[in-house]
Design a protein around this motif. Structure first.
Motif, PDB file in Angstrom:
ATOM      1  N   GLN A 198      -2.431 -13.126   3.919  1.00 25.89           N
ATOM      2  CA  GLN A 198      -2.935 -11.892   4.787  1.00 25.89           C
ATOM      3  C   GLN A 198      -2.599 -11.915   5.986  1.00 25.89           C
ATOM      4  O   GLN A 198      -2.361 -11.096   6.620  1.00 25.89           O
ATOM      5  CB  GLN A 198      -4.548 -11.928   4.518  1.00 25.89           C
ATOM      6  N   ASN A 233      -1.502  -4.838  -3.458  1.00 29.34           N
ATOM      7  CA  ASN A 233      -0.343  -4.971  -2.733  1.00 29.34           C
ATOM      8  C   ASN A 233       1.038  -4.904  -3.724  1.00 29.34           C
ATOM      9  O   ASN A 233       0.907  -4.674  -4.969  1.00 29.34           O
ATOM     10  CB  ASN A 233      -0.235  -6.459  -2.349  1.00 29.34           C
ATOM     11  N   TRP A 263      -3.983   0.158   3.154  1.00 23.55           N
ATOM     12  CA  TRP A 263      -3.544  -0.733   4.327  1.00 23.55           C
ATOM     13  C   TRP A 263      -2.003  -0.534   4.503  1.00 23.55           C
ATOM     14  O   TRP A 263      -1.392  -0.250   3.519  1.00 23.55           O
ATOM     15  CB  TRP A 263      -3.962  -2.136   4.317  1.00 23.55           C
ATOM     16  N   ALA A 312       2.279  -3.134   3.688  1.00 24.36           N
ATOM     17  CA  ALA A 312       1.931  -4.125   4.326  1.00 24.36           C
ATOM     18  C   ALA A 312       1.431  -5.275   3.315  1.00 24.36           C
ATOM     19  O   ALA A 312       0.746  -4.580   1.976  1.00 24.36           O
ATOM     20  CB  ALA A 312       0.884  -4.152   5.406  1.00 24.36           C
ATOM     21  N   GLN A 313       1.183  -6.300   3.287  1.00 24.92           N
ATOM     22  CA  GLN A 313       0.222  -7.237   2.399  1.00 24.92           C
ATOM     23  C   GLN A 313      -0.736  -7.727   2.919  1.00 24.92           C
ATOM     24  O   GLN A 313      -0.803  -8.580   3.831  1.00 24.92           O
ATOM     25  CB  GLN A 313       1.315  -8.392   1.956  1.00 24.92           C
ATOM     26  N   HIS A 314      -2.058  -6.998   2.502  1.00 27.99           N
ATOM     27  CA  HIS A 314      -3.336  -7.276   3.265  1.00 27.99           C
ATOM     28  C   HIS A 314      -4.481  -7.142   2.148  1.00 27.99           C
ATOM     29  O   HIS A 314      -4.252  -7.112   1.011  1.00 27.99           O
ATOM     30  CB  HIS A 314      -3.251  -6.589   4.707  1.00 27.99           C
ATOM     31  N   SER A 368      -0.541  -8.213   8.080  1.00 32.20           N
ATOM     32  CA  SER A 368       0.078  -8.352   7.004  1.00 32.20           C
ATOM     33  C   SER A 368       0.302  -9.926   6.618  1.00 32.20           C
ATOM     34  O   SER A 368       0.772 -10.792   7.780  1.00 32.20           O
ATOM     35  CB  SER A 368       1.398  -7.878   7.014  1.00 32.20           C
TER      36      SER A 368
END
Length: 310
Positions: A240, A8, A187, A171-173, A206
């Protein structure tokens, strides 16, 4: 050969141990949740319009993170999942439109590899001969399944298909399909920009992160398809999945015009219910003082036609 692992922004780690998971499952058994409320299906599904539309922007919610998006004559599907089960749980709601009624698809957009966003049986059932736009590291899974019109993207990369530009954004995942491939593919979300500059931002999956502000500074976003579910317990999910309140904050960060919620009311992925997600979203919307008409909560199978709201 060791495979690349993806991270991330800011190297934010979304690591959970088996002990964390057991703690969540034990707490889950002590809470009784009411899943009786389901998002209604639209009674005005205009299949004739969807089959013939070649000029007007339209956004139709199928369920979860699956949309049919029509832009400049292209038919686009996001994260196609018509599956009736996810893990041990049955689907909570039927898909808004049966897959057999979907028009021929030109482009399939994939946000990441998780099963609730990537269902190969659904992809194989789509009509047409689409291009598959996927995060970096995921193309080989498509080719293993016999899909060769696949293009990989890293963050901020763009591709033009006729008059439409597709941009892959952060995205934050995380990603995983087997015990051995954690984070071996990336992602992200997708920004779809039409010839006239009208843009649709499919966020994907996200947690809340500074990347939303960066995306908002790069694009003039009209329609934001934002996840609001699978956020509880927040101590376990927050890195997430955005909560409804964080979803509104992210929407303000990206400076979008219309908010269309997704990623709720279809699969039981966490402990929040569809009713809770909607109530919290609407309460935060009022608290932030955002115009009521900018929140577009679609019914399953409902089509948002921006031209009709101008």
């Amino acid at each position: 050969m060791r495979r690349k692992r993806y991270n991330n922004l800011g190297n934010i780690q979304n690591k959970k141990t088996w002990d964390h998971f057991i703690r969540w499952q034990r707490a889950r058994r002590t809470e009784l949740k009411d899943y009786s409320y389901v998002i209604p299906s639209s009674r005005k599904i205009d299949l004739k319009f969807l089959q013939s539309n070649r000029s007007e922007t339209s956004i139709t919610w199928i369920g979860h993170s699956t949309f049919l998006i029509q832009v400049n004559g292209l038919n686009i599907v996001t994260d196609p999942v018509w599956a009736m089960r996810m893990g041990l749980h049955n689907r909570l709601t039927m898909p808004g439109i049966p897959i057999a009624a979907i028009p021929e698809i030109d482009v399939v957009l994939i946000s990441h590899s998780h099963y609730d966003h990537l269902h190969f049986r659904s992809i194989r059932s789509l009509k047409g001969n689409p291009e598959y736009l996927v995060p970096e590291g995921l193309a080989y899974k498509f080719m293993d399944k016999g899909f060769y019109k696949v293009r990989e993207f890293s963050w901020w990369q763009e591709w033009e298909y006729g008059p439409v530009t597709f941009s892959f954004v952060p995205a934050q995942h995380w990603s995983k399909r087997t015990p051995w491939d954690t984070n071996t593919s990336h992602w992200g979300g997708w920004v779809i920009t039409a010839e006239n500059g009208e843009s649709t931002y499919f966020v994907g999956d996200s947690g809340y992160f500074d990347g939303f502000k960066k995306i908002g500074s790069r694009f003039n976003l009209n329609h934001v398809l934002m996840p609001i579910g699978a956020y509880e317990p927040e101590w376990f999910m927050s890195l997430q999945h955005v909560s409804p309140e964080e979803a509104v904050r992210a929407f303000m960060d990206v400076r979008g015009r219309n908010f269309i919620p997704m990623h709720f009311s279809t699969f039981r992925l966490a402990d929040d219910t569809p009713w809770e997600a909607i109530v919290r979203l609407e309460a935060e919307w009022v608290r932030q003082g955002i115009e009521k008409e900018r929140l577009r909560i679609l019914k399953l199978g409902e089509t948002f036609r921006p031209r009709l709201t101008q």
